[in-house]
Design a protein around this motif. Structure first.
Motif, PDB file in Angstrom:
ATOM      1  N   GLN A 110       0.844  -1.194   0.000  1.00 17.53           N
ATOM      2  CA  GLN A 110       0.000   0.000   0.000  1.00 17.53           C
ATOM      3  C   GLN A 110       0.879   1.243   0.000  1.00 17.53           C
ATOM      4  OE1 GLN A 110      -3.549   0.548   0.321  1.00 17.53           O
ATOM      5  NE2 GLN A 110      -3.154   2.751   0.341  1.00 17.53           N
ATOM      6  N   LEU A 111       0.737   2.084  -1.019  1.00 19.42           N
ATOM      7  CA  LEU A 111       1.450   3.357  -1.057  1.00 19.42           C
ATOM      8  C   LEU A 111       0.438   4.484  -0.897  1.00 19.42           C
ATOM      9  CD1 LEU A 111       3.995   2.857  -4.005  1.00 19.42           C
ATOM     10  CD2 LEU A 111       4.343   2.461  -1.560  1.00 19.42           C
ATOM     11  N   SER A 112       0.802   5.467  -0.056  1.00 20.00           N
ATOM     12  CA  SER A 112      -0.096   6.599   0.174  1.00 20.00           C
ATOM     13  C   SER A 112       0.608   7.896  -0.188  1.00 20.00           C
ATOM     14  CB  SER A 112      -0.526   6.649   1.642  1.00 20.00           C
ATOM     15  OG  SER A 112      -1.220   5.469   1.979  1.00 20.00           O
ATOM     16  N   VAL A 113      -0.075   8.742  -0.933  1.00 25.58           N
ATOM     17  CA  VAL A 113       0.471  10.047  -1.286  1.00 25.58           C
ATOM     18  C   VAL A 113      -0.375  11.103  -0.584  1.00 25.58           C
ATOM     19  CG1 VAL A 113       1.075  11.616  -3.149  1.00 25.58           C
ATOM     20  CG2 VAL A 113       1.209   9.151  -3.508  1.00 25.58           C
ATOM     21  N   SER A 114       0.302  11.884   0.265  1.00 24.79           N
ATOM     22  CA  SER A 114      -0.410  12.873   1.058  1.00 24.79           C
ATOM     23  C   SER A 114      -0.464  14.213   0.331  1.00 24.79           C
ATOM     24  CB  SER A 114       0.287  13.037   2.408  1.00 24.79           C
ATOM     25  OG  SER A 114      -0.274  14.136   3.089  1.00 24.79           O
ATOM     26  N   GLY A 115      -1.646  14.795   0.274  1.00 30.39           N
ATOM     27  CA  GLY A 115      -1.772  16.155  -0.233  1.00 30.39           C
ATOM     28  C   GLY A 115      -1.489  17.173   0.860  1.00 30.39           C
ATOM     29  N   GLY A 116      -1.341  16.673   2.087  1.00 30.66           N
ATOM     30  CA  GLY A 116      -1.064  17.547   3.235  1.00 30.66           C
ATOM     31  C   GLY A 116       0.416  17.712   3.474  1.00 30.66           C
ATOM     32  N   SER A 117       0.793  18.073   4.705  1.00 33.16           N
ATOM     33  CA  SER A 117       2.201  18.364   4.974  1.00 33.16           C
ATOM     34  C   SER A 117       2.813  17.442   6.017  1.00 33.16           C
ATOM     35  CB  SER A 117       2.356  19.828   5.387  1.00 33.16           C
ATOM     36  OG  SER A 117       1.496  20.104   6.463  1.00 33.16           O
ATOM     37  N   VAL A 118       2.136  16.316   6.353  1.00 30.68           N
ATOM     38  CA  VAL A 118       2.692  15.357   7.317  1.00 30.68           C
ATOM     39  C   VAL A 118       2.610  13.947   6.736  1.00 30.68           C
ATOM     40  CG1 VAL A 118       2.487  14.378   9.631  1.00 30.68           C
ATOM     41  CG2 VAL A 118       2.011  16.798   9.282  1.00 30.68           C
ATOM     42  N   THR A 143      13.073  21.292   9.086  1.00 32.44           N
ATOM     43  CA  THR A 143      14.282  21.959   9.554  1.00 32.44           C
ATOM     44  C   THR A 143      14.840  21.125  10.699  1.00 32.44           C
ATOM     45  OG1 THR A 143      12.807  23.372  10.862  1.00 32.44           O
ATOM     46  CG2 THR A 143      13.720  24.306   8.842  1.00 32.44           C
ATOM     47  N   HIS A 144      13.957  20.719  11.582  1.00 26.35           N
ATOM     48  CA  HIS A 144      14.302  19.769  12.624  1.00 26.35           C
ATOM     49  C   HIS A 144      13.034  18.971  12.918  1.00 26.35           C
ATOM     50  CE1 HIS A 144      12.839  23.466  14.533  1.00 26.35           C
ATOM     51  NE2 HIS A 144      12.273  22.670  15.408  1.00 26.35           N
ATOM     52  N   ASN A 145      13.194  17.824  13.591  1.00 26.71           N
ATOM     53  CA  ASN A 145      12.014  17.006  13.883  1.00 26.71           C
ATOM     54  C   ASN A 145      11.110  17.694  14.891  1.00 26.71           C
ATOM     55  OD1 ASN A 145      12.643  15.026  12.107  1.00 26.71           O
ATOM     56  ND2 ASN A 145      13.422  13.575  13.648  1.00 26.71           N
ATOM     57  N   LEU A 146       9.820  17.662  14.601  1.00 29.04           N
ATOM     58  CA  LEU A 146       8.846  18.290  15.489  1.00 29.04           C
ATOM     59  C   LEU A 146       8.196  17.236  16.378  1.00 29.04           C
ATOM     60  CD1 LEU A 146       7.207  20.576  12.790  1.00 29.04           C
ATOM     61  CD2 LEU A 146       8.704  21.330  14.644  1.00 29.04           C
ATOM     62  N   PRO A 147       7.737  17.648  17.556  1.00 28.19           N
ATOM     63  CA  PRO A 147       7.004  16.703  18.413  1.00 28.19           C
ATOM     64  C   PRO A 147       5.766  16.190  17.688  1.00 28.19           C
ATOM     65  CG  PRO A 147       7.506  18.727  19.612  1.00 28.19           C
ATOM     66  CD  PRO A 147       7.851  18.979  18.182  1.00 28.19           C
ATOM     67  N   ALA A 148       5.465  14.917  17.890  1.00 29.94           N
ATOM     68  CA  ALA A 148       4.332  14.316  17.190  1.00 29.94           C
ATOM     69  C   ALA A 148       3.558  13.393  18.110  1.00 29.94           C
ATOM     70  CB  ALA A 148       4.834  13.543  15.975  1.00 29.94           C
ATOM     71  N   GLU A 175       0.614  -5.395  15.170  1.00 30.21           N
ATOM     72  CA  GLU A 175       0.079  -5.167  13.831  1.00 30.21           C
ATOM     73  C   GLU A 175      -1.088  -4.197  13.884  1.00 30.21           C
ATOM     74  OE1 GLU A 175       0.815  -8.894  10.873  1.00 30.21           O
ATOM     75  OE2 GLU A 175      -1.069  -8.817  11.962  1.00 30.21           O
ATOM     76  N   GLY A 176      -1.160  -3.343  12.876  1.00 30.24           N
ATOM     77  CA  GLY A 176      -2.291  -2.422  12.823  1.00 30.24           C
ATOM     78  C   GLY A 176      -2.034  -1.243  11.915  1.00 30.24           C
ATOM     79  N   LEU A 177      -2.991  -0.327  11.921  1.00 27.90           N
ATOM     80  CA  LEU A 177      -2.889   0.888  11.107  1.00 27.90           C
ATOM     81  C   LEU A 177      -2.350   2.017  11.977  1.00 27.90           C
ATOM     82  CD1 LEU A 177      -6.162   1.162   8.954  1.00 27.90           C
ATOM     83  CD2 LEU A 177      -3.808   0.961   8.129  1.00 27.90           C
ATOM     84  N   TYR A 178      -1.235   2.600  11.540  1.00 27.53           N
ATOM     85  CA  TYR A 178      -0.589   3.657  12.307  1.00 27.53           C
ATOM     86  C   TYR A 178      -0.683   4.988  11.567  1.00 27.53           C
ATOM     87  CZ  TYR A 178       1.468   0.140  15.398  1.00 27.53           C
ATOM     88  OH  TYR A 178       1.651  -0.874  16.311  1.00 27.53           O
ATOM     89  N   LYS A 179      -0.788   6.054  12.347  1.00 29.64           N
ATOM     90  CA  LYS A 179      -0.697   7.398  11.780  1.00 29.64           C
ATOM     91  C   LYS A 179      -0.123   8.326  12.846  1.00 29.64           C
ATOM     92  CE  LYS A 179      -5.415   8.791  13.000  1.00 29.64           C
ATOM     93  NZ  LYS A 179      -6.758   9.150  12.512  1.00 29.64           N
ATOM     94  N   CYS A 180       0.240   9.542  12.424  1.00 26.93           N
ATOM     95  CA  CYS A 180       0.770  10.501  13.383  1.00 26.93           C
ATOM     96  C   CYS A 180       0.218  11.880  13.098  1.00 26.93           C
ATOM     97  CB  CYS A 180       2.295  10.511  13.355  1.00 26.93           C
ATOM     98  SG  CYS A 180       2.989  11.133  11.817  1.00 26.93           S
ATOM     99  N   ASN A 181       0.436  12.769  14.040  1.00 32.01           N
ATOM    100  CA  ASN A 181      -0.123  14.109  13.974  1.00 32.01           C
ATOM    101  C   ASN A 181       0.892  15.103  14.516  1.00 32.01           C
ATOM    102  OD1 ASN A 181      -1.681  16.489  14.783  1.00 32.01           O
ATOM    103  ND2 ASN A 181      -3.489  15.237  14.323  1.00 32.01           N
ATOM    104  N   VAL A 182       1.149  16.153  13.759  1.00 24.26           N
ATOM    105  CA  VAL A 182       2.040  17.219  14.239  1.00 24.26           C
ATOM    106  C   VAL A 182       1.195  18.468  14.423  1.00 24.26           C
ATOM    107  CG1 VAL A 182       4.065  18.657  13.739  1.00 24.26           C
ATOM    108  CG2 VAL A 182       4.050  16.244  13.067  1.00 24.26           C
ATOM    109  N   LYS A 183       1.206  18.978  15.665  1.00 23.03           N
ATOM    110  CA  LYS A 183       0.374  20.143  15.988  1.00 23.03           C
ATOM    111  C   LYS A 183       0.693  21.316  15.057  1.00 23.03           C
ATOM    112  CE  LYS A 183      -1.216  19.977  20.475  1.00 23.03           C
ATOM    113  NZ  LYS A 183      -0.783  19.880  21.856  1.00 23.03           N
ATOM    114  N   GLY A 184      -0.330  21.882  14.477  1.00 22.01           N
ATOM    115  CA  GLY A 184      -0.134  23.026  13.597  1.00 22.01           C
ATOM    116  C   GLY A 184       0.189  22.645  12.157  1.00 22.01           C
ATOM    117  N   HIS A 185       0.455  21.361  11.896  1.00 24.73           N
ATOM    118  CA  HIS A 185       0.787  20.904  10.537  1.00 24.73           C
ATOM    119  C   HIS A 185      -0.242  19.940   9.973  1.00 24.73           C
ATOM    120  CE1 HIS A 185       4.647  22.635  11.669  1.00 24.73           C
ATOM    121  NE2 HIS A 185       4.962  22.630  10.382  1.00 24.73           N
ATOM    122  N   GLY A 186      -0.794  19.118  10.856  1.00 25.73           N
ATOM    123  CA  GLY A 186      -1.829  18.193  10.400  1.00 25.73           C
ATOM    124  C   GLY A 186      -1.494  16.733  10.632  1.00 25.73           C
TER     125      GLY A 186
END
Ligand SMILES: *[C@@H]1O[C@H](CO)[C@@H](O)[C@H](O)[C@H]1NC(C)=O
Length: 287
Positions: A110-118, A143-148, A175-186
């Motif tokens: 499965q390949l995913s292409v994000s239209g967002g910024s995360v 620029t540097h890694n942001l908290p997520a 096993e499972g579906l993983y995602k992440c979130n960066v505050k202010g970025h999405g």
């Protein structure tokens, strides 16, 4: 004797057909090795088997197309497929199939292409039980890694100030579906992590605590591709010897039978050489 030789030949020929009919496993390699991409990035998809590199094509299922060949949405080059300008619509399942359209194909990715910024950077291929897995939450211009914040199957599993979450010594239950979130970025798209069970024939000193040591997983990933062809060769040699044995056992009683027939065709005399000589004499006297 001729019959046995012919049978041996037939066995060998059918063995040859059987071997050439065996399908080599093909796998899809993704470069760079991740399952999530930003819009406008590029990716190379490579179909590889142990012997031939040609004869494979990448196909995909997306919301727009089904089993579509590379030439419809990418640039094919042998068994490689280049995608130079990814769009969110390229999100989908990708796999390799033989050009001739026969049954053999790779497992799909499965390949995913994000239209967002995360995006979430996670392993493309199934990981081995006991391995450490790093999930990396990336923004478009790091620029540097942001908290997520990280999520598994929709549930929050923890904040990481570094933007990286390490799953130590993964189990089947990871096993499972993983995602992440960066505050202010999405939020990133979701990606599945699959965990392969460790084969039972691995070397003994591999406790769960030592799994982070590189020689363990490294050596197993090297030895496995070497092991598979030699194992199939062993099977072939074994089959060949088995065939030889069967042919030998089959031909032996026949020879004995022929000898028996020759003996029984001589009346009264039971293999004695003197008897054999006497018999024609007797016949001559009668004549
Ligand atoms: C692609 O889609 C077709 C039709 O829906 C389906 O039969 C096939 O199994 C899909 N392939 C994969 C690898 O999921």
């Amino acid at each position: 004797m001729k019959e046995a030789a012919a049978q041996r030949l037939i066995f060998l020929i059918s063995l040859l057909f059987w071997t050439s009919g065996q399908v080599l496993p093909v796998r899809l390699t993704v470069i760079p090795s991740r399952s999530q991409f930003f819009e406008h990035e590029s990716v190379i998809l490579i179909c590889e088997d142990e012997n031939r590199s040609d004869g494979w094509t990448v196909r995909r299922n997306t919301t727009r197309d089904t089993r579509a060949e590379c030439k419809g949405w990418g640039t094919p080059f042998g068994s490689t497929c280049n995608m130079d300008y990814l769009l969110p619509g390229d999100t989908g399942l990708y796999w390799c199939e033989s050009m001739s359209g026969s049954s053999s194909s790779s497992s799909s990715i499965q390949l995913s292409v994000s239209g967002g910024s995360v995006i979430l950077q996670s392993p493309v291929l199934p990981v081995m039980e006991g391995d450490d897995v790093t999930l990396s939450c990336r923004t478009r211009n790091p620029t540097h890694n942001l908290p997520a914040a990280f999520y598994k199957d929709g549930s929050f599993i923890g904040d990481e100030t570094t933007g990286n979450k390490i799953l130590n010594s993964v189990k089947k239950s990871d096993e499972g579906l993983y995602k992440c979130n960066v505050k202010g970025h999405g939020e990133s798209p979701s990606s599945r992590i699959s965990v392969k069970e460790k084969p039972p024939t691995t070397s003994p000193p591999s406790s769960s605590s030592s799994s982070s040591v590189s020689p363990g997983p490294g050596s197993s990933s090297v030895s496995l591709p070497v092991l598979l062809p030699s194992a199939s060769l062993c099977v072939l040699v074994f089959l060949f010897l088995l065939v030889q044995l069967v042919v030998y056992l089959y031909s032996k009683p026949k020879v004995m039978k022929e000898e028996e027939e020759r003996m029984t065709s001589l009346p009264e005399t039971s293999g004695c050489s003197r008897g054999n000589r006497r018999k024609p004499n007797q016949e001559q006297e009668m004549l």
